[in-house]
Design a protein around this motif. Structure first.
Motif, PDB file in Angstrom:
ATOM      1  N   LYS A 181      52.625  22.928  44.364  1.00 14.28           N
ATOM      2  CA  LYS A 181      54.057  22.677  44.603  1.00 14.28           C
ATOM      3  C   LYS A 181      54.325  21.193  44.801  1.00 14.28           C
ATOM      4  O   LYS A 181      55.337  20.663  44.357  1.00 14.28           O
TER       5      LYS A 181
ATOM      6  N   TYR B  95      48.387  26.622  46.509  1.00 13.12           N
ATOM      7  CA  TYR B  95      49.820  26.747  46.247  1.00 13.12           C
ATOM      8  C   TYR B  95      50.571  25.504  46.725  1.00 13.12           C
ATOM      9  O   TYR B  95      51.416  24.965  45.992  1.00 13.12           O
ATOM     10  N   ILE B  96      50.241  25.035  47.943  1.00 13.07           N
ATOM     11  CA  ILE B  96      50.922  23.852  48.483  1.00 13.07           C
ATOM     12  C   ILE B  96      50.656  22.656  47.566  1.00 13.07           C
ATOM     13  O   ILE B  96      51.579  21.909  47.213  1.00 13.07           O
TER      14      ILE B  96
ATOM     15  N   LEU C  77      44.253  30.157  48.985  1.00  8.13           N
ATOM     16  CA  LEU C  77      45.477  30.422  48.216  1.00  8.13           C
ATOM     17  C   LEU C  77      46.617  29.519  48.697  1.00  8.13           C
ATOM     18  O   LEU C  77      47.316  28.893  47.890  1.00  8.13           O
ATOM     19  N   ASN C  78      46.795  29.436  50.023  1.00  9.32           N
ATOM     20  CA  ASN C  78      47.859  28.590  50.584  1.00  9.32           C
ATOM     21  C   ASN C  78      47.667  27.141  50.160  1.00  9.32           C
ATOM     22  O   ASN C  78      48.619  26.460  49.760  1.00  9.32           O
ATOM     23  N   ARG C  79      46.425  26.668  50.267  1.00  8.22           N
ATOM     24  CA  ARG C  79      46.105  25.277  49.939  1.00  8.22           C
ATOM     25  C   ARG C  79      46.387  24.998  48.463  1.00  8.22           C
ATOM     26  O   ARG C  79      47.006  23.999  48.116  1.00  8.22           O
TER      27      ARG C  79
END
Lengths: 224, 251
Positions: free
Chosen positions: B247, B243-244, B239-241
């Motif tokens: 963005k 999202y980054i 999820l973090n990957r």
């Protein structure tokens, strides 16, 4: 700048900023521990003073110092605000809690461990950084070097105890923070994550141990 | 028939979302072979017989696939066993004479409706924000016309086992919904069908998650440890990957 605004507004972006600043502080710790470990040559601080002198006058190091402080301030401000924010997400508390059944205490206590480190840091900066950068106290004092300042500060047992507590807080803060930073940056892989976790655990034990050994050794007179 | 166990229950009673609520104590004789929910059925029959209000609790399939049953039992969502829902928990996991504390999921994102039931529609709104694929209607396409490598299919399926029960939120000290959102985002990001909306999806779902009042992730791992479907913590990294990267692409 709009591209990076998510680092301050979204839940994931704020964690990414914590991870990036945290890892830059980890890099700083490695340099800091390495330079300070020069006192263990036990040559009256000659090697250490030489290294400290280099760090104080090299322009590249001085420029990175600005970046370091910027990262530190961002890490502290973001950490405090995130902790306060997260604590407001459950207004009705549980009657029974079993936190230790599903997570480690230090992973749930990063705000408290970080605050302990902040208190330690204020004292630490006052002892060495302010003295060496902004006042002439060292020059005016009898010995006149940073090594002499260490000998002077650690003659008193109170700072030694505070420094050791600071190092314990640092160890637990790193034990969670080091590997957590990689997870926040999206790095989690069955082959690499165990290596990252092992390096993190090693770093979290060895670096604070090296730091804690300094005030203890100086107080006990092993280093002269 | 196995010997009955004598148990003391401390159950959270709350009239509605506005009232304060408190623990009530009950005594019950339960068979070790009962499921935890069957024990609550017996309790409710006792309460009805004595003219008292039965305890409201969520349940539906009672075989661990619907995600309706909740209950924080002695401080742990779905009770002390790993990889089971409350309906799959049996009284043999407890001892005769035990006092068991039962409370609802507690999170600002999950307001209590009554007693042990909470409103989990925040999860529905997160799904509605992006947890879907858009596809043109038409003739049914041939099976296996879109090829997916086995490992990718397995990983997507592992994430897709999330039943949206909310145990992750209830276990997290920050009441964060990242494991749930991570599972949904991972599932769709892995598969070819999820590609067109891949970046807009993750941003929309995270925005909705933040708006619903769930906290940020501090990587304690409590969510994955308590997940009845054992969704791994790696879905949060995914999820973090995602999202980054969305963005960085200006989404």
């Amino acid at each position: 700048m709009k591209l990076l605004s998510f680092l301050f507004t979204s839940s994931i972006g704020r964690k990414v900023l914590m991870a990036v600043t945290g890892l830059s502080l980890v890099a700083f710790l490695l340099v800091h521990a390495g330079i300070n470990a020069c006192i263990f040559f036990n040559d009256g601080g000659e090697t250490f003073n030489h290294a400290a002198e280099f760090m104080a006058h090299n322009w590249l190091i001085r420029a990175s110092e600005i970046g370091l402080f910027l990262g530190l301030i961002l890490h502290i401000a973001q950490g405090l605000s995130l902790t306060a924010n997260n604590n407001q997400k459950r207004n009705a508390k549980y009657g029974a809690s079993a936190g230790n059944a599903n997570s480690k205490w230090y992973s749930r206590s990063m705000g408290i461990l970080g605050s302990l480190l902040l208190i330690f840091l204020v004292m630490h900066l006052k002892h060495f950084w302010v003295v060496s950068r902004f006042t002439n106290e060292i020059q005016e004092a009898a010995g006149s070097t940073l090594f002499d300042e260490m000998v002077f500060v650690f003659a008193d047992p109170i700072p030694v105890i505070v420094y050791v507590i600071g190092c314990i807080s640092l160890a637990y803060h790193l034990l969670h923070g080091f590997q957590s930073a990689f997870q926040s940056l999206g790095i989690n892989h069955p082959a690499y994550s165990p290596i990252i976790k092992s390096i993190g655990a090693g770093f979290s034990i060895i670096v604070p141990l090296v730091f804690a050994a300094m005030p203890i050794a100086m107080h006990l007179g092993w280093i002269k | 028939m196995s010997k009955l166990m004598k148990l003391n229950l401390k159950v959270w009673r709350q009239k509605n979302a506005e009232s304060a609520g408190n623990f009530e104590e009950y005594k019950i004789d339960a068979s070790p072979d009962m499921s935890f929910l069957e024990m609550f059925d017996v309790l409710n029959e006792q309460l009805i017989e004595t003219g008292k209000e039965p305890v409201a609790f969520d349940h539906d399939c009672r075989e661990g696939i619907c995600g309706m049953c909740s209950m924080v039992i002695d401080g742990r969502p779905h009770g002390p066993k790993q990889g089971v829902t409350t309906c799959q928990l049996h009284m043999r996991s407890f001892n005769d004479g035990d006092t068991i504390t039962v409370e609802p999921w507690r999170a600002n994102g999950f307001p209590v409706i009554k007693d042990l039931t909470v409103n989990r529609s925040a999860f529905d709104r997160i799904i509605a924000a992006g947890g879907f694929v858009s596809t043109n209607a038409g003739n049914a396409v041939d099976a296996n016309s879109i090829l997916v490598p086995k490992e990718i299919a397995d990983e997507a399926f592992e994430a897709a086992t999330c039943i949206g029960c909310g145990a992750c939120v209830s276990a997290c000290k920050n009441a964060s919904a990242m494991l749930f959102v991570g599972a949904k985002v991972t599932q769709l990001a892995m598969l070819p069908q999820g590609q067109p909306e891949r970046q807009s999806r993750v941003v929309a779902m995270v925005n909705q998650m933040d708006a619903e009042g769930f906290g940020a992730c501090t990587n304690t791992g409590a969510c994955a440890a308590e997940c009845p479907k054992q969704i791994p913590l790696s879905v949060i990294a995914t999820l973090n990957r995602e999202y980054i990267s969305a963005k960085m692409n200006g989404k």
